[in-house]
Design an enzyme around this catalytic site. Sequence first.
Site, PDB file in Angstrom:
ATOM      1  N   HIS A  16     -11.644  -0.390   6.206  1.00 54.10           N
ATOM      2  CA  HIS A  16     -10.222  -0.627   6.075  1.00 54.10           C
ATOM      3  C   HIS A  16      -9.393   0.111   7.148  1.00 54.10           C
ATOM      4  O   HIS A  16      -8.668  -0.517   7.902  1.00 54.10           O
ATOM      5  CB  HIS A  16      -9.813  -0.199   4.658  1.00 54.10           C
ATOM      6  N   HIS A  23      -0.647   5.427   7.526  1.00 54.47           N
ATOM      7  CA  HIS A  23      -1.801   4.595   7.179  1.00 54.47           C
ATOM      8  C   HIS A  23      -1.967   3.561   8.273  1.00 54.47           C
ATOM      9  O   HIS A  23      -1.003   2.910   8.674  1.00 54.47           O
ATOM     10  CB  HIS A  23      -1.604   3.905   5.829  1.00 54.47           C
ATOM     11  N   GLU A  30       0.812  -1.225   0.000  1.00 52.76           N
ATOM     12  CA  GLU A  30       0.000   0.000   0.000  1.00 52.76           C
ATOM     13  C   GLU A  30       0.849   1.281   0.000  1.00 52.76           C
ATOM     14  O   GLU A  30       0.371   2.327   0.432  1.00 52.76           O
ATOM     15  CB  GLU A  30      -0.951  -0.014   1.194  1.00 52.76           C
ATOM     16  N   HIS A  51      -4.933   0.714  10.389  1.00 51.32           N
ATOM     17  CA  HIS A  51      -6.199  -0.019  10.405  1.00 51.32           C
ATOM     18  C   HIS A  51      -6.867   0.088  11.777  1.00 51.32           C
ATOM     19  O   HIS A  51      -7.644  -0.797  12.151  1.00 51.32           O
ATOM     20  CB  HIS A  51      -5.962  -1.495  10.058  1.00 51.32           C
TER      21      HIS A  51
END
Length: 244
Positions: free
Chosen positions: A167, A96, A77, A98
């Site tokens: 996500h 990023h 990603e 989760h």
Amino acid sequence: MTQLDATIRNLVIGNRILAHQNVVDAYGHISVRHPANPEHFLLSRSRAPELVEPSDIMEFTLNGGVVGDDKRPPYLERFIHGAIYAARPDVNAVVHSHAEETLPFGITSVPLQPVIHVASVIGAAIPVWDIAETFGDETNLLVTTIDQGRDLARHLGGHTVALMRGHGFAAVGATIMDVVRVSVYLPVNARVLTTAMRFGPFKPLSPGEVANRAAFSPASASGWRAWEYWARRAGVREMLGDMP
Ligand SMILES: [Zn+2]
């Protein structure tokens, strides 16, 4: 120590803090724009943030291409990071995650908004990006192409955080300290809001309160206090430099 070495050191500290604060686990990542080349960014090889060392850091172009002949597997990603740096010249660090606490706000119509003072840095409004809107309902929800990264960056717009439906989230900052602070307090804020909603109606921060508190500088003595505390608890005391 060169500027590049200092940047990599701070990136490793950021990895360890986010892991220790449970913002990331085996997955999730933090990157920084290359201090000498704004068209490149630095990000660990595919490794859990808690385990990241300076030697794990790789260099990428904003399209997500590996710079040099580094054969180590990168994060799938990485396109999240490159696309955001390309769209946002003001951004020098990206996270990023989760984080579970934020997920309900990406799959319902309840907006995630700042309700506690330490979370004013997340911004007054947080858009939700749904990968299915552009890429259909048969993806694996991961951002594995530069087109998907650009679509996410478009939805992020000028905001500090975008939720990613089903996500996680992407957060941005002018510095590593900025984005770590946002990413630590975002799940805390989500947890408080989720609890408050069980009680009944709740009162979010006002636009004026968000604007006032958002002027807070993570590089201030008060901001450094948190950075030093988190870094020491995360076991990277020896990597801390002097307060900027
Ligand atoms: Zn992800």
